[in-house]
Design a protein around this motif. Structure first.
Motif, PDB file in Angstrom:
ATOM      1  N   GLN A  72     -15.916  23.587 -27.247  1.00  0.00           N
ATOM      2  CA  GLN A  72     -15.299  24.528 -28.181  1.00  0.00           C
ATOM      3  C   GLN A  72     -13.955  25.008 -27.650  1.00  0.00           C
ATOM      4  OE1 GLN A  72     -18.297  27.586 -28.754  1.00  0.00           O
ATOM      5  NE2 GLN A  72     -19.162  26.530 -30.536  1.00  0.00           N
ATOM      6  N   LEU A  73     -13.872  25.259 -26.351  1.00  0.00           N
ATOM      7  CA  LEU A  73     -12.616  25.692 -25.757  1.00  0.00           C
ATOM      8  C   LEU A  73     -11.529  24.629 -25.927  1.00  0.00           C
ATOM      9  CD1 LEU A  73     -10.917  27.683 -24.104  1.00  0.00           C
ATOM     10  CD2 LEU A  73     -11.883  26.646 -22.044  1.00  0.00           C
ATOM     11  N   LEU A  74     -11.888  23.361 -25.756  1.00  0.00           N
ATOM     12  CA  LEU A  74     -10.913  22.287 -25.938  1.00  0.00           C
ATOM     13  C   LEU A  74     -10.408  22.233 -27.375  1.00  0.00           C
ATOM     14  CD1 LEU A  74     -12.610  19.463 -23.813  1.00  0.00           C
ATOM     15  CD2 LEU A  74     -10.607  20.858 -23.208  1.00  0.00           C
ATOM     16  N   VAL A  75     -11.298  22.441 -28.328  1.00  0.00           N
ATOM     17  CA  VAL A  75     -10.907  22.453 -29.746  1.00  0.00           C
ATOM     18  C   VAL A  75      -9.997  23.644 -30.025  1.00  0.00           C
ATOM     19  CG1 VAL A  75     -11.771  22.741 -32.110  1.00  0.00           C
ATOM     20  CG2 VAL A  75     -12.923  21.165 -30.550  1.00  0.00           C
ATOM     21  N   CYS A 118     -14.675  33.748 -31.548  1.00  0.00           N
ATOM     22  CA  CYS A 118     -14.457  35.023 -30.853  1.00  0.00           C
ATOM     23  C   CYS A 118     -14.969  34.955 -29.421  1.00  0.00           C
ATOM     24  CB  CYS A 118     -15.146  36.166 -31.599  1.00  0.00           C
ATOM     25  SG  CYS A 118     -14.472  36.470 -33.232  1.00  0.00           S
ATOM     26  N   ARG A 119     -16.125  34.349 -29.234  1.00  0.00           N
ATOM     27  CA  ARG A 119     -16.686  34.231 -27.889  1.00  0.00           C
ATOM     28  C   ARG A 119     -15.822  33.323 -27.022  1.00  0.00           C
ATOM     29  NH1 ARG A 119     -20.994  35.589 -25.057  1.00  0.00           N
ATOM     30  NH2 ARG A 119     -22.257  36.344 -26.767  1.00  0.00           N
ATOM     31  N   VAL A 120     -15.249  32.269 -27.610  1.00  0.00           N
ATOM     32  CA  VAL A 120     -14.367  31.387 -26.849  1.00  0.00           C
ATOM     33  C   VAL A 120     -13.113  32.154 -26.424  1.00  0.00           C
ATOM     34  CG1 VAL A 120     -12.884  29.345 -26.988  1.00  0.00           C
ATOM     35  CG2 VAL A 120     -15.206  29.257 -27.909  1.00  0.00           C
ATOM     36  N   LEU A 121     -12.563  32.967 -27.338  1.00  0.00           N
ATOM     37  CA  LEU A 121     -11.345  33.714 -27.046  1.00  0.00           C
ATOM     38  C   LEU A 121     -11.576  34.813 -26.013  1.00  0.00           C
ATOM     39  CD1 LEU A 121      -9.856  34.045 -30.646  1.00  0.00           C
ATOM     40  CD2 LEU A 121      -9.119  32.499 -28.816  1.00  0.00           C
TER      41      LEU A 121
END
Length: 174
Positions: free
Chosen positions: A114-117, A56-59
């Motif tokens: 995490q963003l790349l994943v 959620c934080r990445v999004l």
């Protein structure tokens, strides 16, 4: 157990002392630390919940928001999954996919990793389900509106014409 008679006078005295104590605590600035929050899950396990919170934080990354707000969104997903086995399966398998793209520990990655994943799973049913839930759950939370400078809806106050259609100061002037 000893029976105690409570007179009107003692009731008022105790009530006043309780209220005064509550006001004193409030004015002293004592509060519950945001890090004291514990996500309450009934369907998902804790690690899955924390992984979803990190997703959620990445999004929707906002430095001014603590994990409490993202965790609350995951609690909503958890509540929905309780009565929807297909959603529960989708969430569990989605977190497994996140972990498979990150040496089995999505939570241990940096925000950039995490963003790349997450970009690898973009467009998947799991990604779309979580994204569509979180955008509503996060931004409908009136506790965060002031952190963004949003004053709230105008309708209860007569609409923008009665309240002031140009009173915001957080948008740049063009």
């Amino acid at each position: 157990m000893k029976k105690q008679n409570l007179s009107r006078r003692s009731f008022l005295k105790k009530g006043t002392m309780t209220a005064a104590g509550a006001v004193a605590i409030a004015l002293s600035g004592i509060s519950i630390s945001p890090s004291a929050w514990a996500m309450t899950l009934t369907t998902l396990d804790h690690k899955t919940g924390k992984s979803l919170s990190a997703l959620c934080r990445v999004l929707y990354p906002h430095k001014q928001l603590t994990d409490v707000y993202y965790d609350a969104c995951v609690e909503g997903l958890d509540a929905n999954a309780k009565n929807d086995p297909a959603l529960l399966k989708l969430l569990n398998e989605g977190v497994q996919t996140l972990n498979s793209h990150s040496q089995n520990n999505f939570l241990a990655l940096s925000a950039e990793q995490q963003l790349l994943v997450v970009k690898k799973i973009e467009g998947s049913p799991f990604f779309n389900q979580v994204r569509s839930h979180i955008v509503v759950a996060l931004y409908n939370n009136d506790k965060i509106w002031s952190l963004f400078g949003y004053e709230g809806p105008s309708f209860p106050y007569g609409g923008y014409l009665e309240r002031g259609f140009d009173d915001i100061d957080w948008l740049p002037n063009h």
